[in-house]
Design a protein around this motif. Sequence first.
Motif, PDB file in Angstrom:
ATOM      1  N   PHE A 292     -36.441 -24.179  18.428  1.00 30.84           N
ATOM      2  CA  PHE A 292     -37.110 -24.033  17.131  1.00 30.84           C
ATOM      3  C   PHE A 292     -37.627 -22.607  16.919  1.00 30.84           C
ATOM      4  O   PHE A 292     -38.738 -22.398  16.413  1.00 30.84           O
ATOM      5  N   VAL A 293     -36.839 -21.636  17.339  1.00 31.11           N
ATOM      6  CA  VAL A 293     -37.296 -20.255  17.287  1.00 31.11           C
ATOM      7  C   VAL A 293     -36.281 -19.411  16.529  1.00 31.11           C
ATOM      8  O   VAL A 293     -35.107 -19.783  16.434  1.00 31.11           O
ATOM      9  N   ASP A 294     -36.740 -18.315  15.970  1.00 27.14           N
ATOM     10  CA  ASP A 294     -35.812 -17.363  15.362  1.00 27.14           C
ATOM     11  C   ASP A 294     -35.942 -16.017  16.069  1.00 27.14           C
ATOM     12  O   ASP A 294     -36.732 -15.878  16.998  1.00 27.14           O
ATOM     13  N   GLN A 295     -35.169 -15.033  15.596  1.00 29.03           N
ATOM     14  CA  GLN A 295     -35.178 -13.708  16.232  1.00 29.03           C
ATOM     15  C   GLN A 295     -36.576 -13.129  16.337  1.00 29.03           C
ATOM     16  O   GLN A 295     -36.962 -12.578  17.359  1.00 29.03           O
ATOM     17  N   THR A 296     -37.321 -13.239  15.244  1.00 29.35           N
ATOM     18  CA  THR A 296     -38.674 -12.680  15.223  1.00 29.35           C
ATOM     19  C   THR A 296     -39.522 -13.294  16.328  1.00 29.35           C
ATOM     20  O   THR A 296     -40.302 -12.605  16.981  1.00 29.35           O
ATOM     21  N   GLY A 297     -39.367 -14.587  16.512  1.00 26.29           N
ATOM     22  CA  GLY A 297     -40.140 -15.283  17.537  1.00 26.29           C
ATOM     23  C   GLY A 297     -39.827 -14.769  18.929  1.00 26.29           C
ATOM     24  O   GLY A 297     -40.720 -14.470  19.719  1.00 26.29           O
ATOM     25  N   ILE A 298     -38.543 -14.624  19.207  1.00 26.86           N
ATOM     26  CA  ILE A 298     -38.154 -14.151  20.545  1.00 26.86           C
ATOM     27  C   ILE A 298     -38.649 -12.716  20.755  1.00 26.86           C
ATOM     28  O   ILE A 298     -39.162 -12.371  21.815  1.00 26.86           O
ATOM     29  N   ALA A 580     -28.922 -31.438  19.374  1.00 23.89           N
ATOM     30  CA  ALA A 580     -29.335 -30.137  19.916  1.00 23.89           C
ATOM     31  C   ALA A 580     -30.282 -29.464  18.936  1.00 23.89           C
ATOM     32  O   ALA A 580     -29.948 -29.321  17.762  1.00 23.89           O
ATOM     33  N   PRO A 581     -31.436 -29.029  19.382  1.00 25.59           N
ATOM     34  CA  PRO A 581     -32.344 -28.321  18.468  1.00 25.59           C
ATOM     35  C   PRO A 581     -31.838 -26.898  18.245  1.00 25.59           C
ATOM     36  O   PRO A 581     -31.103 -26.365  19.079  1.00 25.59           O
ATOM     37  N   PRO A 582     -32.215 -26.266  17.141  1.00 25.97           N
ATOM     38  CA  PRO A 582     -31.947 -24.828  17.012  1.00 25.97           C
ATOM     39  C   PRO A 582     -32.637 -24.120  18.168  1.00 25.97           C
ATOM     40  O   PRO A 582     -33.743 -24.506  18.551  1.00 25.97           O
ATOM     41  N   HIS A 583     -31.977 -23.137  18.753  1.00 28.42           N
ATOM     42  CA  HIS A 583     -32.581 -22.496  19.920  1.00 28.42           C
ATOM     43  C   HIS A 583     -32.034 -21.094  20.114  1.00 28.42           C
ATOM     44  O   HIS A 583     -31.004 -20.735  19.557  1.00 28.42           O
ATOM     45  N   GLY A 584     -32.751 -20.333  20.888  1.00 25.94           N
ATOM     46  CA  GLY A 584     -32.328 -18.966  21.167  1.00 25.94           C
ATOM     47  C   GLY A 584     -33.058 -18.463  22.383  1.00 25.94           C
ATOM     48  O   GLY A 584     -33.995 -19.095  22.880  1.00 25.94           O
ATOM     49  N   GLY A 585     -32.630 -17.320  22.876  1.00 24.06           N
ATOM     50  CA  GLY A 585     -33.267 -16.825  24.085  1.00 24.06           C
ATOM     51  C   GLY A 585     -32.891 -15.397  24.385  1.00 24.06           C
ATOM     52  O   GLY A 585     -32.321 -14.686  23.547  1.00 24.06           O
ATOM     53  N   ILE A 586     -33.205 -15.015  25.574  1.00 28.71           N
ATOM     54  CA  ILE A 586     -32.967 -13.638  25.993  1.00 28.71           C
ATOM     55  C   ILE A 586     -32.927 -13.580  27.505  1.00 28.71           C
ATOM     56  O   ILE A 586     -33.415 -14.494  28.189  1.00 28.71           O
ATOM     57  N   ALA A 587     -32.307 -12.550  28.027  1.00 25.87           N
ATOM     58  CA  ALA A 587     -32.360 -12.284  29.464  1.00 25.87           C
ATOM     59  C   ALA A 587     -32.713 -10.814  29.654  1.00 25.87           C
ATOM     60  O   ALA A 587     -32.105  -9.944  29.025  1.00 25.87           O
ATOM     61  N   LEU A 588     -33.715 -10.563  30.472  1.00 21.93           N
ATOM     62  CA  LEU A 588     -34.080  -9.183  30.786  1.00 21.93           C
ATOM     63  C   LEU A 588     -33.542  -8.822  32.165  1.00 21.93           C
ATOM     64  O   LEU A 588     -33.659  -9.622  33.103  1.00 21.93           O
ATOM     65  N   GLY A 589     -32.945  -7.661  32.267  1.00 20.64           N
ATOM     66  CA  GLY A 589     -32.441  -7.212  33.568  1.00 20.64           C
ATOM     67  C   GLY A 589     -33.599  -6.697  34.405  1.00 20.64           C
ATOM     68  O   GLY A 589     -34.083  -5.580  34.205  1.00 20.64           O
ATOM     69  N   LEU A 590     -34.040  -7.518  35.355  1.00 20.24           N
ATOM     70  CA  LEU A 590     -35.268  -7.196  36.077  1.00 20.24           C
ATOM     71  C   LEU A 590     -35.107  -5.956  36.955  1.00 20.24           C
ATOM     72  O   LEU A 590     -35.993  -5.098  37.003  1.00 20.24           O
ATOM     73  N   ASP A 591     -33.975  -5.858  37.641  1.00 18.07           N
ATOM     74  CA  ASP A 591     -33.780  -4.727  38.556  1.00 18.07           C
ATOM     75  C   ASP A 591     -33.867  -3.402  37.795  1.00 18.07           C
ATOM     76  O   ASP A 591     -34.567  -2.475  38.190  1.00 18.07           O
ATOM     77  N   ARG A 592     -33.147  -3.343  36.679  1.00 17.89           N
ATOM     78  CA  ARG A 592     -33.125  -2.112  35.880  1.00 17.89           C
ATOM     79  C   ARG A 592     -34.508  -1.813  35.312  1.00 17.89           C
ATOM     80  O   ARG A 592     -34.984  -0.669  35.363  1.00 17.89           O
ATOM     81  N   LEU A 593     -35.160  -2.840  34.788  1.00 18.77           N
ATOM     82  CA  LEU A 593     -36.488  -2.649  34.194  1.00 18.77           C
ATOM     83  C   LEU A 593     -37.462  -2.074  35.219  1.00 18.77           C
ATOM     84  O   LEU A 593     -38.174  -1.092  34.939  1.00 18.77           O
ATOM     85  N   ILE A 594     -37.481  -2.668  36.410  1.00 18.81           N
ATOM     86  CA  ILE A 594     -38.419  -2.191  37.436  1.00 18.81           C
ATOM     87  C   ILE A 594     -38.030  -0.789  37.894  1.00 18.81           C
ATOM     88  O   ILE A 594     -38.883   0.056  38.163  1.00 18.81           O
ATOM     89  N   ALA A 595     -36.732  -0.531  37.976  1.00 19.49           N
ATOM     90  CA  ALA A 595     -36.286   0.803  38.381  1.00 19.49           C
ATOM     91  C   ALA A 595     -36.803   1.859  37.405  1.00 19.49           C
ATOM     92  O   ALA A 595     -37.293   2.918  37.805  1.00 19.49           O
ATOM     93  N   ILE A 596     -36.713   1.565  36.117  1.00 20.22           N
ATOM     94  CA  ILE A 596     -37.179   2.550  35.127  1.00 20.22           C
ATOM     95  C   ILE A 596     -38.692   2.729  35.230  1.00 20.22           C
ATOM     96  O   ILE A 596     -39.207   3.846  35.220  1.00 20.22           O
ATOM     97  N   ILE A 597     -39.395   1.611  35.349  1.00 21.45           N
ATOM     98  CA  ILE A 597     -40.863   1.699  35.401  1.00 21.45           C
ATOM     99  C   ILE A 597     -41.325   2.481  36.631  1.00 21.45           C
ATOM    100  O   ILE A 597     -42.276   3.255  36.571  1.00 21.45           O
ATOM    101  N   THR A 598     -40.648   2.266  37.770  1.00 19.11           N
ATOM    102  CA  THR A 598     -41.066   2.971  38.983  1.00 19.11           C
ATOM    103  C   THR A 598     -40.444   4.363  39.079  1.00 19.11           C
ATOM    104  O   THR A 598     -40.653   5.062  40.070  1.00 19.11           O
ATOM    105  N   GLY A 599     -39.665   4.744  38.071  1.00 17.61           N
ATOM    106  CA  GLY A 599     -39.037   6.058  38.110  1.00 17.61           C
ATOM    107  C   GLY A 599     -37.992   6.188  39.204  1.00 17.61           C
ATOM    108  O   GLY A 599     -37.762   7.285  39.725  1.00 17.61           O
ATOM    109  N   SER A 600     -37.357   5.084  39.566  1.00 18.88           N
ATOM    110  CA  SER A 600     -36.338   5.125  40.616  1.00 18.88           C
ATOM    111  C   SER A 600     -35.005   5.555  40.029  1.00 18.88           C
ATOM    112  O   SER A 600     -34.664   5.189  38.911  1.00 18.88           O
TER     113      SER A 600
END
Lengths: 649, 649
Positions: A292-298, A580-600
């Motif tokens: 029950f979510v749209d783009q804005t919600g995600i 099936a309800p309307p639905h949506g989602g996302i996946a964040l690349g954790l390795d890359r995200l942490i690498a950028i944050i730690t300046g690796s």
Amino acid sequence: MALRLGLRLLTSSGFSRLNSANLQVPCTACRREIASTGPSLHPKASSDLNSFVSRSHTCGELSSTDIGQEVTLCGWLQFQRQDLFVVLRDFHGLTQVLLPQDELNAELKTLLSEAPLESVVLVKGTVIARPPGQENPRMSTGKIEVQVKQAQVLNICKKLPFEIKDFIKKSEALRMQYRYLDLRSSQLQYNLRLRSSMVMKMRAYLCNQHGFVDVETPTLFKRTPGGAKEFVVPTQEHGKFYSLPQSPQQFKQLLMVGGLDRYFQIARCYRDEGSRPDRQPEFTQVDIEMSFVDQTGIRALVEGLLRYSWPNNKGSLPDAFPVMSYAEAMSSYGCDKPDTRFEMKIMDVTTLFSTVQMGFVQETLGKPHGCVKAIRIPEGEKYLKKKDLDSMMETSKEQYKQHITPVIVKSDSSWRSPLQKYMGEDLQKALCEASGAKAGDILLLAAGEHDTACTALGKLRLDAASKLEECGVPLRSPHDYHFLWVVDFPLFLPKEDNAQEMESAHHPFTAPHPEDMGLLSTEPEKVRGQHYDLVLNGNEVGGGSIRIHNANLQRWVLEQVLKEDSSLLSHLLEALESGAPPHGGIALGLDRLIAIITGSSSIRDVIAFPKSFRGRDFMSSAPDFVADEVLQLYHIQMVQIDCEVIQNV
Amino acid sequence: MALRLGLRLLTSSGFSRLNSANLQVPCTACRREIASTGPSLHPKASSDLNSFVSRSHTCGELSSTDIGQEVTLCGWLQFQRQDLFVVLRDFHGLTQVLLPQDELNAELKTLLSEAPLESVVLVKGTVIARPPGQENPRMSTGKIEVQVKQAQVLNICKKLPFEIKDFIKKSEALRMQYRYLDLRSSQLQYNLRLRSSMVMKMRAYLCNQHGFVDVETPTLFKRTPGGAKEFVVPTQEHGKFYSLPQSPQQFKQLLMVGGLDRYFQIARCYRDEGSRPDRQPEFTQVDIEMSFVDQTGIRALVEGLLRYSWPNNKGSLPDAFPVMSYAEAMSSYGCDKPDTRFEMKIMDVTTLFSTVQMGFVQETLGKPHGCVKAIRIPEGEKYLKKKDLDSMMETSKEQYKQHITPVIVKSDSSWRSPLQKYMGEDLQKALCEASGAKAGDILLLAAGEHDTACTALGKLRLDAASKLEECGVPLRSPHDYHFLWVVDFPLFLPKEDNAQEMESAHHPFTAPHPEDMGLLSTEPEKVRGQHYDLVLNGNEVGGGSIRIHNANLQRWVLEQVLKEDSSLLSHLLEALESGAPPHGGIALGLDRLIAIITGSSSIRDVIAFPKSFRGRDFMSSAPDFVADEVLQLYHIQMVQIDCEVIQNV
């Protein structure tokens, strides 16, 4: 008192050199960062690091307020200074341990001063103040030392494969082979602890704040139709294989059909890409799906998630992240993951060239999507040598078949450029005005098909930034974190090997933009998808979409647009028509995200046991040969090398 | 008002039947439990279940305090009552939605009353009180209903493969094939949400309270020496395979060598056991390792962990769990995972039999470890039929080659037993006194080798408990949670196929008991290991050990005791001599733990997408055949069935 006096005499020069003990730890700066950010790495300040174990304190926590206390420390011998003191190290910091100088305790002194460095020791003693003038303000424990009364070598470090000092400079292969030594470095300790703490905060946000359910999904699954790059796992059933999925995509959608409403998982995913730099055969994504979510919600959810889990010492994130259409990203930055930390955007200067009598320009403008694009490199004349410009033009020609024409604006505003003779003074002035080019700047111009010209200039924009940075011009600060949403991607793209057929730009489950539904049967190439990418400093760190929840639409996309065999996804289609309800989602690349944050510089620096870019584990030598009995159990045998060569030829 | 009146007239009988709507949901009891335990499933009471989505409230939260509010609900059509109302369901509960009865809204009424059940709808309306007398106290929303003003069918449920009602009774295979429907049941929603919430609390305890670092370890690794049951994963390098590890054992130890100090991971593990009931090819363990810790420390940590994460409505756990030696568990319960929820312990009555002139008894007592053991079944005469006793004796003979002699103590205290003629009245009295047997009780006696006699009686103890429970005798309440530590296991056991050789009782990294170090080279079979198992209600839910941190000792165990090729573990041995701290840890079987807590009969009920006991996924038909090109990529081919049959013959 005599001891103290004697010691002071003995160490009058020694103490100043003690400070250099820190330098033996790789990355002193990072260790300081650990010390200063310590609390933020442990979400609750009350985190008890000494519960259940034999030490009373870590090596990073004693201070003047502890003077007089009897303490027990456990750690690694980091440094020995004559027979005067040793420095003990653990994950939390360093503590100086004062050795006894009296005859009675000679054995104790010998024990600690002669044990090999990196041996593990337990020390009991009294916290005392360092003599005035000998405090070390750069150490969190620099005001005290521990006068040892008892000690025990818990494990002798027999030999290291090399000097720790050398090790730091050694190749990454060696660091990976002896990963357990590399893990002792403050940089890796910091990275892994920050990762753990940030993931914990993400979980708290999702689970505690917003009622998400952490659901584990299988990694032994069926091969996805067209799922190249999926590892297979043989089973004891003849000819039958599991597949290690690239993402829990199908499962997360099925969980929505199952009414789970809000799912997340820090999910292990697999991709067999052979050799690719800075990719891992297994990687981790923060996987999210909602009903029950749209783009804005995600988007709001993810922005909240990142703000909530963001490390305290990395600045704050804005309340809402900017949103840019794919079209805008392509035309202004020449890529779908713009680095918005700096300008140098691509400009359209087509109209200025309508009258320029250069054959290839006019030819280009006569073609569909023909245009002239430009980027401006401020003070480029100062920083870019001729060979830099030549190399950039070469890159563009080789990688994109795009000719680049440079313009160097000289101090008298005249040009050095092949274009000069084709453009009158007025046009030159107009171009400078349109592009903001001033004396000393360089313009790079590309006449060509829109996407090609933009892509080439997008690449040169980044190359130019690197060049400028090499010359000390600050452009992309690693301490700036520019998040950006890129939206309105095309839903389908022509197949690379056959432009007559379409393939999904992301995956076949992405819902079309509601405004473009009418184009689906007529001009599918014009349909935008409800897909969104999250970009951080020019890196894609996440992607997701609102999914198709209507079975008929999903079947139509699979069969009519993508010409795929929908029966392979019959379980998903059946699920979509079972409520099936309307639905949506996302996946964040954790390795890359942490690498950028730690300046690796590599995701390998934020993974405890990474593999080489060929997928090897240098520590255990995985992958490896297995015994014939094992293969027999799975009814498989190796193809003879010879046969295979013949087949491949 | 007219509408209300009309409705009341129309529904005068309907409302009482509405309550039965609940029954359409599987396990009403559990749904109530969800409602009553709702808050405990969301660690923070402030958990916002309606953020980012189109609903204003869940279907489980509206109450009298919301009367007059305009609300938006999203959910599944659970029930339709004539044209009067519908009941909407989501993960949180049920809400009754009142349909309009005026002509103007006829379309709206038709929409909701004619949409197929299980369709997904969005409803906007006003919260109103139910008419007096029509409240449903068993529904958390039973005092209100929502007067619909607007509605939208978001997705029609075209057809279900069967009636939901029938589905519940259908085979588990069908439930697994349509897992997304089964997931809508309140039981699975409850199980998965409880699992998520409990794991979240475990993380908070480890990470926030005690400074543990959540570290992900690889699942593509090298095959463990002797690592039967490990799946292999072919790579694109000819002949080379990864292996999916059964646990992160090596990695967690290496993390300690790397100074991580406190590691945990909710770790996915793999085991290829072919067909075994209630096992999964992939499973999850709460994996923990600490440096500078002893057994007491790990036990205290785990006890704290379980107390902290224990569901509020499942009672409280004791401050310290009881500890029992392996020897005591074997002699009193006949197994290493005693169910201590009930008595009927095994008693030693050997001394009473020293003078009994029965040939096989005397023969038994003359052998090493010969003994006579007994269990007492209270009121056994009343509950156990002759065929039950016969079957138990048969079981013992077949499974353990252990003869069992029953004694039925009759109301006049005389015996019905083959033993009677061999034992005088005094001995009979003494046995009854020693065992506490009263009139109506049954004694089961086993004369034999100690471990065999105990194991057999341990099995019969459980069988007898089941029989008594079938007759309504409460023995093992599912609401009691009896944790128990079992310690002092033997470190080595004779190999099953060759008793002259030794193998590790658990794994080769377990440290010997310090008191038994001297026996290691002389009588290794007598050495106890620093291993501990955590048992809950007769199930092993965890196990761990203090590890060997001394490289020489580890090499000695591998080479001298286990006769293994230590070079296969050279990376671990090398790590141990590079400054490894003393360390130990534990792994808790999460699936089993949650199954026991939720009272599930199978771990499949606490896993979102489980596999059948043959390792199949009935939904997607995994594992499956793969294309030849895929096999070629990995340089493998299937062994011809015929050849293989020949090989196996």
